[in-house]
Motif scaffolding. Structure first.
Motif, PDB file in Angstrom:
ATOM      1  N   GLU A 117      -1.968  11.354   1.918  1.00 52.26           N
ATOM      2  CA  GLU A 117      -2.290  10.356   2.629  1.00 52.26           C
ATOM      3  C   GLU A 117      -1.177   9.181   2.061  1.00 52.26           C
ATOM      4  O   GLU A 117      -0.860   9.051   1.160  1.00 52.26           O
ATOM      5  CB  GLU A 117      -3.826  10.101   2.484  1.00 52.26           C
ATOM      6  CG  GLU A 117      -4.516  11.154   3.123  1.00 52.26           C
ATOM      7  CD  GLU A 117      -6.005  10.602   2.791  1.00 52.26           C
ATOM      8  OE1 GLU A 117      -6.340   9.213   2.805  1.00 52.26           O
ATOM      9  OE2 GLU A 117      -6.985  11.559   2.395  1.00 52.26           O
ATOM     10  N   VAL A 119      -1.078   5.759   0.757  1.00 51.44           N
ATOM     11  CA  VAL A 119      -1.795   5.020  -0.210  1.00 51.44           C
ATOM     12  C   VAL A 119      -1.097   3.582  -0.412  1.00 51.44           C
ATOM     13  O   VAL A 119       0.158   3.490  -0.379  1.00 51.44           O
ATOM     14  CB  VAL A 119      -2.352   5.697  -1.471  1.00 51.44           C
ATOM     15  CG1 VAL A 119      -2.837   7.178  -1.413  1.00 51.44           C
ATOM     16  CG2 VAL A 119      -0.759   5.812  -2.351  1.00 51.44           C
ATOM     17  N   ARG A 120      -1.982   2.808  -0.740  1.00 52.76           N
ATOM     18  CA  ARG A 120      -1.732   1.248  -1.429  1.00 52.76           C
ATOM     19  C   ARG A 120      -2.048   1.175  -2.755  1.00 52.76           C
ATOM     20  O   ARG A 120      -3.310   1.577  -2.920  1.00 52.76           O
ATOM     21  CB  ARG A 120      -2.122   0.231  -0.366  1.00 52.76           C
ATOM     22  CG  ARG A 120      -1.363   0.385   0.907  1.00 52.76           C
ATOM     23  CD  ARG A 120      -2.141  -0.779   2.013  1.00 52.76           C
ATOM     24  NE  ARG A 120      -1.520  -0.616   3.166  1.00 52.76           N
ATOM     25  CZ  ARG A 120      -1.006   0.279   4.143  1.00 52.76           C
ATOM     26  NH1 ARG A 120      -1.554   1.593   3.798  1.00 52.76           N
ATOM     27  NH2 ARG A 120      -0.372   0.015   4.948  1.00 52.76           N
TER      28      ARG A 120
END
Length: 148
Positions: A117, A119-120
């Motif tokens: 995914e 991501v931050r």
């Protein structure tokens, strides 16, 4: 003198992978197209009658004095298992991009794949980044990153 020269990717279809890296990652042709064969190549590779075709590409963000991405195909190639991000050895190539989401979208349109995914992350020093692992159209793992 010591300096980093290039990274090599062996591709089933070097022309397709070269086009992928030009479109998705803004790599540029620099006139270093290769069509290699001969006794010297057989000795160096340990492969009888080796024949390599492909091209060196200038990586984005570099000028004349640059490392390259060398994308080659052999006439006769050994197939490997699918790359995995946690296997020993070289795991991925990383590209800093303006927009991770848009670059991932283009990567997928050009035949690449997404591994995890988006991501931050915020590091303890306050730096922030966006990351995602993906694959190029040849199945090699790439990381897209953007520092914000």
């Amino acid at each position: 003198m010591f300096r980093y020269a290039h990274t090599n990717i062996i591709a089933k279809d070097s022309k397709r992978l070269i086009d992928f890296y030009k479109k998705v990652f803004h790599c540029k042709s620099i006139g270093e197209v290769r069509d290699l064969r001969g006794a010297w190549l057989d000795k160096m590779t340990g492969i009888p009658n080796a024949h390599i075709t492909g091209e060196h590409l200038c990586l984005p963000g570099y000028g004349e004095d640059h490392p390259t991405l060398e994308i080659f195909s052999y006439d006769d190639m050994a197939m490997a298992d699918s790359p995995q991000i946690n296997r020993c050895g070289i795991a991925h190539l990383a590209f800093e991009v303006d927009d991770v989401e848009k670059t991932l979208e283009l990567l997928l349109q050009e035949g690449g794949g997404q591994i995890g995914e988006i991501v931050r992350v915020e590091y303890k020093d306050g730096k922030k980044a966006i990351f995602v692992y993906a694959t190029d159209c040849g199945g090699n793992i790439v990381e897209l990153q953007s520092w914000i």
